[in-house]
Design a protein around this motif. Structure first.
Motif, PDB file in Angstrom:
ATOM      1  N   GLU A   1       0.717  -1.058   0.023  1.00 35.48           N
ATOM      2  CA  GLU A   1       0.021  -0.026   0.054  1.00 35.48           C
ATOM      3  C   GLU A   1       0.893   1.212  -0.112  1.00 35.48           C
ATOM      4  O   GLU A   1       2.163   1.280   0.209  1.00 35.48           O
ATOM      5  CB  GLU A   1      -0.933  -0.152   1.357  1.00 35.48           C
TER       6      GLU A   1
ATOM      7  N   ARG B   1       3.622   0.964  -7.427  1.00 31.32           N
ATOM      8  CA  ARG B   1       2.404  -0.156  -7.573  1.00 31.32           C
ATOM      9  C   ARG B   1       2.724  -1.064  -8.520  1.00 31.32           C
ATOM     10  O   ARG B   1       2.484  -2.290  -8.559  1.00 31.32           O
ATOM     11  CB  ARG B   1       1.094   0.811  -7.958  1.00 31.32           C
TER      12      ARG B   1
ATOM     13  N   ASP C   1      -3.308   5.239  -0.483  1.00 26.80           N
ATOM     14  CA  ASP C   1      -4.380   4.582  -0.416  1.00 26.80           C
ATOM     15  C   ASP C   1      -4.933   4.907   0.829  1.00 26.80           C
ATOM     16  O   ASP C   1      -6.166   4.712   1.157  1.00 26.80           O
ATOM     17  CB  ASP C   1      -4.013   3.025  -0.109  1.00 26.80           C
TER      18      ASP C   1
END
Lengths: 242, 383
Positions: free
Chosen positions: A35, A192, A212
């Motif tokens: 994350e 990511r 996030d």
């Protein structure tokens, strides 16, 4: 007490005193794998100290830090250094490049320090520079580049080892807004696509919108949300006192 | 006054460096006073006295070089944003550097004067009272004006040199890490070394005795030989930066790892700062080696008087200390690099290995060079 299994990085009631004042008082935090977690708060709220504690650069006076179910706070300095070198990446507000080395050499330095061969390190560094749109800076020294190019080289240097966790402390603080937004987008996209966990310290709400999840700090404690800047209130107080 | 106040709160290591400057200044002052004593005692041999005075120029120059190097590394002379904001800008800091250099050198000169008077027997109550009364012409009064003038030379010269070296420049300095052109002195240096050796050989073959005798009891030392040696020394000092740059270039060539890359690049960038004092040390060492080989063989301890030994030791110590101080200055100039590397998690052993590698490469080049030049210089004189 062992940390939950799905947290890659986990801290419990960190107390840290820096220069006589308490920078962190009882901060607990869990970071999930993959994350992007934004740590927001105004200047002096303890963001940098929290990141330094979590990455093992500082040891908290009280509290625990666990990385991948292994304790960090009990490690010897040399082992923490090794952990930083092999598992963590770090981006400062200032690029902090080695002035004597060229762009690609700066990027490849973490790989060279791990003992990777010259050719492999060079290839990996060139690839990351291309990915961050600064392939043309590979042969220039830092003094000949713009601040945003230097900062992107610092980001490439942090990403080139594909670390487990990337600590980014105000990575766009010294950049103009357009440059900063672009740098952040490339950073987020790269993280990511490679499954890198990112801890992003920032005082900017727009930057935090990329994340996030958001954790707010104020005066060294976790709070639900940071209150908006109190400019109007201050003006009112001034006018009253006159 | 500000210079004294700053000195009071200084780190002991910095104070030690200044004390070393004071010690060197005391040595030079003592040599100058001994020259004065000789001149007072032998009014008839004025040319010999002038010759002794001229020999004092070498230790004087070495001490001035050392004092300037110490002033450059002094943390209190570095521009600081907070001080600049309250008006203590680069110009005032230069004045402080000059003042603290002058203070250190004056301290040394005072010590030299006291020691000299003590050895003459003018100040009593300590061991070795008047131990050298005869040598220093104790029966004659010391010409006070002459003594003070001689003692003032070093503080004035050193303070001026420090002020000039640290004066604020109008042109902005090159940014940190900017590529610098390769030092251009190498061809000139090599040419000068060759010319110097040739002149020396030629003069030695011509061997006309009785030119410039050394004060300590050297028997004949033709001026041509000395000129040749000076040329060689200047050539080595000129060639130093180029050689250092070459060492760095070689170190980082052919697929370097992190250690070789860091060691070589830093050496290339610091070649001017390190190379010049290194060349000077090399020249002094080769001169000392050649002299020891020549005069140590036949003259033994008689060839070198105590004052010659003091002068030679001063020159050697000052040039070596200058080299070490320059290395320290270069280390201070690279704090950014060191911080960046440590932040990356570079183990301190990498930094230490890189420093050792640099030192090793320089030793591997300069030691054989020094020895070869000493041998070449001594060969024609031996025959």
């Amino acid at each position: 007490m062992a940390p939950p299994d799905n947290d890659v990085l986990w801290a419990r009631s960190l107390h840290c005193t820096l220069g006589g004042s308490e920078a962190l008082s009882g901060v607990s935090l869990g970071v999930r794998e993959g994350e992007i977690l934004a740590v927001v708060g105004p200047r002096g709220s303890g963001k940098t100290t929290l990141l330094r504690c979590l990455s093992g650069q500082l040891t908290a006076q009280q509290g625990e830090v666990w990385f991948n179910s292994g304790p960090v706070h009990t490690l010897a300095p040399a082992q923490r250094e090794r952990l930083r070198r092999e598992r963590f990446g770090w981006i400062d507000p200032e690029p902090g490049l080695v002035p004597e080395l060229t762009g690609w050499e700066n990027t490849a330095l973490p790989l060279l320090l791990r003992g990777t061969s010259h050719r492999a390190a060079k290839t990996a560094a060139q690839e990351w520079l291309e990915r961050l749109d600064i392939g043309g800076c590979a042969r220039k020294r830092p003094h000949a580049l713009t601040q945003s190019q230097r900062q992107r080289i610092a980001i490439a240097r942090a990403l080139v080892t594909t670390p487990s966790v990337l600590f980014a402390d105000e990575p766009t603080a010294t950049l103009h807004r357009a440059d900063g937004a672009q740098v952040l987008r490339t950073l987020a996209a790269a993280a990511r696509s490679h499954g890198i966990t990112v801890l992003l310290a920032t005082h900017d709400g727009e930057v935090a919108a990329l994340a996030d999840r958001t954790v707010a700090l104020l005066d060294g404690r976790r709070v639900a949300a940071v209150p908006p800047a109190s400019g109007a209130e201050g003006v009112a107080a001034c006018s009253l006192s006159v | 006054m500000l210079a004294l106040r700053l000195a009071r709160g200084t780190h002991p290591l910095v104070l030690t460096r200044r004390l070393l400057v004071a010690a060197a200044a005391a040595g030079v002052g003592f040599l100058l006073l001994c020259t004065l004593g000789y001149a007072v005692g032998h009014p008839a041999q004025s040319s010999a006295s002038v010759l002794r005075l001229l020999w004092c120029v070498l230790p004087l120059a070495a001490t001035v070089q050392f004092a300037v190097a110490v002033a450059r590394t002094d943390p209190s002379t570095r521009p600081r944003p907070g001080l600049s904001a309250i008006g203590l800008g680069p110009a005032r800091l230069t004045a402080i550097a000059a003042a603290s250099t002058a203070v250190a050198c004056t301290l040394g000169s005072v010590v030299a004067l006291l020691f000299y008077l003590h050895l003459r027997g003018d100040i009593t109550g300590l061991p070795f009272d008047g131990a050298a009364a005869e040598l220093l012409a104790a029966d004659q009064p010391v010409p006070l004006a002459a003594a003070l003038t001689l003692l003032a030379v070093l503080p004035v010269v050193a303070a001026t040199a420090a002020g000039l070296a640290l004066r604020p420049r109008t042109a902005p300095a090159a940014p940190e890490g900017a590529e610098r052109a390769m030092p251009s002195g190498l061809p000139w240096g090599v040419a000068l070394v060759a010319v110097g050796l040739a002149v020396e050989t030629y003069a030695a073959q011509g061997a006309s005795r009785g030119g410039l005798p050394l004060p300590g009891g050297f028997d004949g030392n033709p001026a041509g030989v000395l000129a040749g040696w000076v040329l060689t020394a200047v050539g080595l000092a000129l060639a130093g930066p180029g050689l250092t740059h070459g060492c760095g270039r070689l170190l980082q060539a052919v697929r370097p790892g992190a250690v070789r890359l860091l060691a070589g690049r830093v050496l290339m960038d610091e070649s001017r700062r390190i190379g010049r004092p290194l060349g000077v040390v090399s020249a002094v060492l080769s001169g000392a080696l050649a002299a020891a080989e020549l005069y140590g063989a036949d003259g033994g301890s008689e060839a070198f008087g105590p004052l010659t030994v003091l002068g030679a030791a001063l020159v050697l110590a000052c040039t070596t200390a200058t080299l070490l101080t320059a290395a320290l200055e270069s280390k201070q100039g690279r704090t950014h690099t060191t911080e960046a590397l440590l932040r990356l998690g570079a183990p301190p052993t990498v930094l230490r290995t890189a420093a050792l590698l640099r030192a090793g490469a320089l030793l591997a080049v300069f030691l054989p060079l020094t020895w070869a030049i000493a041998e070449l210089a001594a060969t024609p004189l031996r025959g």
